[in-house]
Scaffold this motif. Structure first.
Motif, PDB file in Angstrom:
ATOM      1  N   MET A 386       0.844  -1.106  -0.040  1.00  0.00           N
ATOM      2  CA  MET A 386      -0.063   0.007   0.021  1.00  0.00           C
ATOM      3  C   MET A 386       0.798   0.864   0.173  1.00  0.00           C
ATOM      4  SD  MET A 386      -2.774  -0.631   0.170  1.00  0.00           S
ATOM      5  CE  MET A 386      -3.431  -1.883  -1.667  1.00  0.00           C
ATOM      6  N   ALA A 387       1.903   0.993   0.139  1.00  0.00           N
ATOM      7  CA  ALA A 387       2.707   2.658   0.759  1.00  0.00           C
ATOM      8  C   ALA A 387       3.696   3.469  -0.581  1.00  0.00           C
ATOM      9  CB  ALA A 387       4.391   2.548   1.512  1.00  0.00           C
ATOM     10  N   LYS A 388       3.876   1.744  -1.669  1.00  0.00           N
ATOM     11  CA  LYS A 388       3.837   2.098  -3.251  1.00  0.00           C
ATOM     12  C   LYS A 388       3.105   2.471  -4.141  1.00  0.00           C
ATOM     13  CE  LYS A 388       8.230  -1.448  -3.079  1.00  0.00           C
ATOM     14  NZ  LYS A 388       8.731  -2.759  -3.007  1.00  0.00           N
ATOM     15  N   GLY A 393       0.345   7.122  -6.961  1.00  0.00           N
ATOM     16  CA  GLY A 393      -0.728   8.229  -7.016  1.00  0.00           C
ATOM     17  C   GLY A 393      -1.819   7.307  -7.233  1.00  0.00           C
ATOM     18  N   SER A 394      -1.857   5.649  -7.255  1.00  0.00           N
ATOM     19  CA  SER A 394      -3.215   5.023  -8.026  1.00  0.00           C
ATOM     20  C   SER A 394      -3.363   3.980  -6.741  1.00  0.00           C
ATOM     21  CB  SER A 394      -2.536   4.202  -8.655  1.00  0.00           C
ATOM     22  OG  SER A 394      -3.829   3.171  -9.334  1.00  0.00           O
ATOM     23  N   GLY A 395      -5.080   4.042  -6.470  1.00  0.00           N
ATOM     24  CA  GLY A 395      -5.654   4.049  -5.213  1.00  0.00           C
ATOM     25  C   GLY A 395      -6.171   2.945  -5.582  1.00  0.00           C
ATOM     26  N   VAL A 408       0.817  -0.275 -14.596  1.00  0.00           N
ATOM     27  CA  VAL A 408       2.351  -0.132 -14.589  1.00  0.00           C
ATOM     28  C   VAL A 408       2.376   1.221 -13.716  1.00  0.00           C
ATOM     29  CG1 VAL A 408       4.670   0.005 -15.470  1.00  0.00           C
ATOM     30  CG2 VAL A 408       2.771  -1.492 -16.555  1.00  0.00           C
ATOM     31  N   GLY A 409       3.782   1.011 -13.020  1.00  0.00           N
ATOM     32  CA  GLY A 409       4.359   2.472 -12.250  1.00  0.00           C
ATOM     33  C   GLY A 409       5.029   3.505 -12.838  1.00  0.00           C
ATOM     34  N   ASN A 415       2.832  -2.393  -9.727  1.00  0.00           N
ATOM     35  CA  ASN A 415       3.011  -1.768  -8.399  1.00  0.00           C
ATOM     36  C   ASN A 415       2.302  -3.007  -7.460  1.00  0.00           C
ATOM     37  OD1 ASN A 415       0.226  -2.532  -9.362  1.00  0.00           O
ATOM     38  ND2 ASN A 415       0.096  -0.045  -9.402  1.00  0.00           N
ATOM     39  N   TYR A 416       2.283  -4.400  -8.469  1.00  0.00           N
ATOM     40  CA  TYR A 416       2.266  -5.732  -7.338  1.00  0.00           C
ATOM     41  C   TYR A 416       3.653  -6.720  -7.677  1.00  0.00           C
ATOM     42  CZ  TYR A 416      -0.133  -7.547 -11.390  1.00  0.00           C
ATOM     43  OH  TYR A 416       0.386  -7.733 -13.025  1.00  0.00           O
ATOM     44  N   THR A 417       3.737  -8.147  -6.667  1.00  0.00           N
ATOM     45  CA  THR A 417       4.378  -8.733  -6.722  1.00  0.00           C
ATOM     46  C   THR A 417       3.627  -9.801  -7.102  1.00  0.00           C
ATOM     47  OG1 THR A 417       5.535  -8.176  -5.125  1.00  0.00           O
ATOM     48  CG2 THR A 417       6.059 -10.107  -5.650  1.00  0.00           C
TER      49      THR A 417
END
Length: 674
Positions: A386-388, A393-395, A408-409, A415-417
């Motif tokens: 959640m911190a990343k 900026g994406s919830g 994609v960040g 933005n996930y593993t």
């Protein structure tokens, strides 16, 4: 027909049916009464095989006894009478119809009238589908007499009785109808398979009593015997909560208010906690406390002071040693935990999965809310930090659509593993208490252990023979429990690939599992509509909880280990006292499956998440404060719903109260039905 002819017919009937011993005794009795023995010679000289009058009489008895239309006509007339009764008594009289229906069907099957049984079943099954659909689906497979003995479900129904609560007026009406219409067949079924618990006064409403219809018999006797065993439901000696109580380190409400303002600073020092969530939760809680004022604090103190402290017990398992960093982090959270009550409600953070294309099977949230995992039908597991996500900026939590640009960040990475290893749909995922491991279970019959630091699979546990529906870490980590379609639950440890204990006893799938806070017991919920409590040291069942009317899908233990909540497919939640195995109160409010349950940190609130796209909060404290009049009357609607949080169109897959009493929820948004 003179008496001698009657005697001859009776003797002939006994001999034709093969009751030779009875015929011999009757013949001796008649010979004793007739000193000259003439009657005996008349019996011997009677040709009962070729006597037309005797054959006609016996045939009439046999036809009336085996006529399958008697079942349809008797049930249909009883059904019409019940539905046309006064509304005041109708709902009580209709309780009788389901047990009569299933036993009429099984009697027809047992006598070999297969076609008549199917026609009877299809004609009246709609009356009972709303409440007993799963039972009817099982009963539909009973087609020949041998199935009544071979199928465990049918055999248990034949050997058990049904307890039905009914008022004196309804009971008198039913008996009056059966005697007036001479419905001996229906009367026989009711007499053999139903126990009436008759009470005086007016009938209760149909939704008042969860125990209005219960199954008793050999299984109930087994449950009563099991429930007499002694259990130690208290908390562990020298636990972290115990240390805080002894040292008096729990902060007062005013100190907690000051501690909440520092949540953001604490979150900066924790690598696994979301900074934004901490700050947002702090501000919401502080605003809420400002509104409630001193009255809120007073009510909270009063409610907690009335609850007697839980006893302390010794662990039966060799518990792992907790690292100093993890222990300090947990103690810090407990010191700053917000005291919740009916007037001090929690803040709620809801994580919504999008673009899952109906592929999300399960979701899990870490104990501090910083990590969220989802298990998908394509055998993948995805873990979000959640911190990343906050930094990016994406919830939104993206699902299967990996090609989506939102997935994609800024640095070009997801933005996930993504965790790959299972070969079937993933049905459950759970975080270890510190959040450094994830366990997952799958349709491929395996359980896998993943490291959130290495983002890799460490161990594959094999033992179940069928899909594994649920897996849960123990409150202290290292040990975990699983349950499966193979009707068993198993205890494992992280350092062994084979199970330590196998718990067998459920009659159908074991759908959910939950640890007791002291780690000495696990609870399992099953499709057989029961919940069982097992001793992890001996592997034996120490409690059987009977009362649900559909499969049990979720479980939660109160923090003090005194109570347990269970949710089922119909949307009913039941709260149980572990020491007595009795249902304290049913919770009615959801209209679909209850997929998740969670108690608040101090145990005053219960949160429930359902497929009806709502999260509900229930006041647990009020349910344990019963007056003597309430206990005597057996009032079942004591637990009140405090608040309902509806989502736009998101069934709630997972719930968790953090150690600081922030409520986290997760689910996948679905298209609303038109």
């Amino acid at each position: 027909m003179d008496p001698e002819q009657v005697d001859e017919f009776v003797m002939g009937y006994l001999k034709k049916k093969g009751f030779n011993s009875a015929a011999k005794q009757l013949q001796e009795a008649l010979h004793h009464n007739n000193n000259n023995g003439g009657s005996s010679s008349s019996f011997n000289s009677t040709d009962y095989h070729n006597d037309p009058e005797l054959t006609k009489l016996i045939r009439s008895f046999s036809q009336s006894e085996n006529d399958p239309t008697r079942y349809r006509n008797g049930y249909s007339n009883l059904r019409s009478w019940a539905y046309n009764s006064l509304d005041l008594y109708k709902h009580e009289l209709l309780r009788v119809m389901y047990p009569v229906f299933i036993h009429c069907y099984m009697d027809l099957v047992g006598k070999g009238h297969t076609q008549e049984a199917r026609a009877f079943f299809n004609s009246f099954r709609k009356d009972h589908e709303m409440v007993h659909l799963r039972d009817l689906q099982k009963l539909e497979g009973v087609l020949v007499p041998s199935h009544l003995e071979e199928m465990e479900f049918a055999r248990s129904l034949r050997q058990s009785k049904v307890n039905i609560k009914i008022c004196q007026y309804s009971y008198d009406l039913l008996l009056q109808y059966l005697h007036r219409t001479e419905s001996t067949l229906m009367l026989g079924i009711i007499n053999e398979h139903i126990n009436f618990q008759v009470y005086s006064g007016q009938p209760n409403s149909s939704s008042d009593d969860i125990d209005a219809v219960t199954i008793v018999g050999s299984f109930q006797e087994t449950a009563d015997h099991v429930n007499q065993k002694e259990i130690q439901w208290g908390l562990l000696e020298d636990s972290l909560e115990d240390r805080l109580e002894k040292t008096g380190s729990l902060l007062s409400d005013s100190e907690k208010g000051q501690g909440e303002s520092k949540d953001g600073d604490m979150d900066d020092n924790s690598k696994k906690r979301s900074t934004e969530i901490g700050k947002q939760g702090s501000s919401l809680k502080k605003l809420k406390k400002d509104k409630a004022g001193n009255a809120t604090a007073k009510v909270a103190r009063q409610e907690t002071s009335t609850v007697s402290p839980a006893p302390r017990v010794k662990p039966e398992l060799a518990l792992p040693v907790m690292s100093t960093d993890v222990e300090e982090s947990i103690l810090e959270d407990l010191r700053n935990r917000v005291q919740l009550s009916s007037v001090a409600m929690p803040s709620v953070s809801f994580y919504t999965f999008v673009n899952t294309h109906n592929g999300l099977n399960c979701a899990s949230i870490s104990h501090d809310g910083s990590l969220v995992a989802g298990g998908f039908s394509d055998s993948s597991i995805k873990v979000w930090d959640m911190a990343k996500i906050g930094q990016a900026g994406s919830g939104a939590l993206q699902g299967e659509s990996d090609t989506n640009d939102q997935n994609v960040g800024p640095n070009g990475r997801r933005n996930y593993t993504l965790l790959l290893g299972h070969s079937g749909p993933v049905y459950s995922a759970t975080f270890s208490p510190p959040g450094d491991f994830v366990l997952s279970s799958s349709a491929d019959t395996t359980i896998r252990l993943w490291s959130t630091q290495l983002n890799a699979n460490l161990v594959c546990y094999k033992g179940h023979n069928y899909p594994v529906w649920d897996v849960q870490f123990s409150p202290f980590g290292h040990y975990f429990a699983s349950c499966s379609h193979d009707r068993t639950a198993r205890i494992w440890s992280m350092d062994r690939v084979q199970p330590l204990r196998i718990m067998a006893g459920h009659l159908s799938d074991v759908d959910c599992v939950q640890w007791h806070p002291n780690c000495n017991y696990i609870a399992t919920g099953s499709s057989d509509k029961t919940v069982r409590l097992w001793d992890v040291q001996t592997g034996e069942c120490v409690r059987i909880f009977i009362g649900h009317r559909s499969m049990v899908l979720s479980l939660a233990m109160s923090p003090d280990g005194r109570y347990m909540a269970s949710g089922d497919e119909d949307g009913t939640i039941m709260m149980w006292d572990l020491s007595t195995a009795r249902c304290i109160t049913p919770l009615m409010g959801h209209n679909s499956c209850v997929w998740s349950l969670s108690y608040s940190g101090e145990g005053s609130l219960l949160a429930s998440g359902s497929a009806d796209c709502t999260v509900k909060l229930w006041d647990v404290t009020s349910s344990t404060k019963l007056t003597k009049a309430e206990e005597k009357n057996g009032n079942s609607n004591r637990l009140r719903s405090l608040r309902t949080f509806p989502t736009k169109s998101t069934p709630v897959h997972a719930l968790r109260f953090s150690r600081r009493n922030l409520l986290f929820a997760a689910g996948a948004i679905s298209k609303p039905t038109s």
